[in-house]
Design an enzyme around this catalytic site. Structure first.
Site, PDB file in Angstrom:
ATOM      1  N   GLY A  46       1.133   2.365  10.897  1.00 16.98           N
ATOM      2  CA  GLY A  46       2.048   3.505  10.993  1.00 16.98           C
ATOM      3  C   GLY A  46       2.668   3.649  12.373  1.00 16.98           C
ATOM      4  CB  SER A  84       3.744  -2.180  12.450  1.00 17.99           C
ATOM      5  OG  SER A  84       3.410  -0.842  12.730  1.00 17.99           O
ATOM      6  CG  HIS A 105      -6.230   2.291   4.635  1.00 20.80           C
ATOM      7  ND1 HIS A 105      -5.876   3.216   5.598  1.00 20.80           N
ATOM      8  CD2 HIS A 105      -5.224   1.383   4.599  1.00 20.80           C
ATOM      9  CE1 HIS A 105      -4.692   2.873   6.104  1.00 20.80           C
ATOM     10  NE2 HIS A 105      -4.290   1.762   5.520  1.00 20.80           N
ATOM     11  CE  LYS A 164      -0.283   3.484   4.469  1.00 23.25           C
ATOM     12  NZ  LYS A 164      -0.428   3.593   5.888  1.00 23.25           N
ATOM     13  CD  GLU A 213      -4.152  -2.254   6.838  1.00 23.23           C
ATOM     14  OE1 GLU A 213      -3.015  -2.566   6.469  1.00 23.23           O
ATOM     15  OE2 GLU A 213      -4.625  -1.126   6.677  1.00 23.23           O
ATOM     16  CG  ASN A 237      -1.731   1.231   1.373  1.00 25.26           C
ATOM     17  OD1 ASN A 237      -1.784   2.053   0.448  1.00 25.26           O
ATOM     18  ND2 ASN A 237      -2.388   1.390   2.518  1.00 25.26           N
TER      19      ASN A 237
HETATM   20  P1  PGA Z   1       2.151   0.305   7.843  1.00 23.14           P
HETATM   21  O1  PGA Z   1       0.794   0.633   7.044  1.00 23.14           O
HETATM   22  O2  PGA Z   1       2.708  -0.975   7.274  1.00 23.14           O
HETATM   23  O3  PGA Z   1       3.021   1.483   7.575  1.00 23.14           O
HETATM   24  O4  PGA Z   1       1.777   0.169   9.285  1.00 23.14           O
HETATM   25  C1  PGA Z   1      -0.106  -0.385   6.728  1.00 23.14           C
HETATM   26  C2  PGA Z   1      -1.294   0.165   6.004  1.00 23.14           C
HETATM   27  O5  PGA Z   1      -1.702   1.309   6.255  1.00 23.14           O
HETATM   28  O6  PGA Z   1      -1.881  -0.516   5.130  1.00 23.14           O
END
Ligand code: PGA
Length: 259
Positions: free
Chosen positions: A174, A219, A97, A11, A168, A9
């Site tokens: 994050g 994460s 999301h 973003k 998630e 992902n």
């Molecule tokens: P992250 O994000 O791996 O940075 O925690 C996961 C996501 O938002 O899909």
């Protein structure tokens, strides 16, 4: 053999040169590895879909978006339809999301409509569900996730067929705190049970039965991948930050490949 799904992902990050390099590296990876036991996809910002189509076409690596409009076309400034995404051979689209839910106040009904649009155009929705820290601390995590899944149940027959649900937990996205293997396993098992059991009562899975895949996100990194992906109820990972480094992302793909 059940495949593990490794989905990036990306973003709102990257540039033409970043994606050009990333796509070429991952294409190279696909030329030297058998992809029999893994399915790799990158969910990227819309402007780079054309580049993905050009570089990743016929490589066995998939790509897709991080959102889609709930309507097919019309006077909806700023929106991008599933039909448009399909023109770029997108195969996946993330919806629901938590970052979008928070920033753009997406309603459950909107998310369900988006889910249907994606399926209508023969793409695979990656539907994100998960609880906040407060909800988990209150012991409500399964109730919350169940109610997120229930928004889809009444939206047509076979709705979950061939789709992907990403668990998630919002507190793990994050942050530096991934869910523990027990937490990930228990929730992924719960989601499967709900969809394959409850939803099947109203014939949501259909006869052809291409079952849902339940993946974990929040994460995930090159250090915890092995442990998370070794869990039998976890069909893969949705990867945010670590997908911003092509090398780390490919390291994760390699771990999944060797499982
Ligand atoms: P992250 O994000 O791996 O940075 O925690 C996961 C996501 O938002 O899909």
């Amino acid at each position: 053999m059940t495949k593990k799904y490794i989905i990036g992902n990306l973003k709102m990050y990257g540039s033409i040169s970043f994606y050009d390099t990333f796509f070429k590296k991952i294409r190279e990876f696909s030329m030297h590895k058998s992809l029999d036991n893994i399915e790799i996809a990158l969910c990227i910002p819309y402007p780079y879909l054309y580049l993905a189509q050009q570089i990743l076409g016929n490589s066995g690596i998939y790509w897709g978006s991080q959102n889609v409009a709930k309507d097919n076309e019309g006077p909806f400034t700023g929106e991008v339809s599933a039909k448009m995404l399909k023109e770029f051979d997108s195969q996946f689209a993330i919806i629901g999301h938590s970052e979008r839910n928070t920033a753009y106040c997406e309603s459950d009904v909107n998310i369900a409509e988006k889910f249907l649009r994606i399926k209508e155009h023969n793409m695979r929705p990656i539907f994100c569900v998960g609880e906040t820290l407060i909800e988990r601390e209150a012991g409500m995590e399964k109730k919350v996730v169940q109610s997120q899944l229930e928004t889809l149940v009444n939206h047509g027959k076979h709705i979950f067929n061939n789709s992907i649900i990403a668990y998630e937990p919002i507190w793990a996205i994050g942050s530096d705190m991934s869910a523990s293997p027990e937490q990930a396993k228990s929730m992924c098992a719960f989601i499967k049970e709900f969809v394959e059991g409850e939803a099947d009562k109203v014939n949501q899975l259909g006869k052809e039965n291409k079952p849902i895949k339940v993946i974990y996100g929040g994460s995930v990194n090159e250090k915890n991948t092995l442990q998370l992906l070794s869990l039998d109820k976890v069909d893969g990972a949705l990867i945010g930050r670590c997908s911003l480094s092509p090398d780390k992302f490919l390291q994760i793909c390699e771990i999944a490949h060797q499982l």
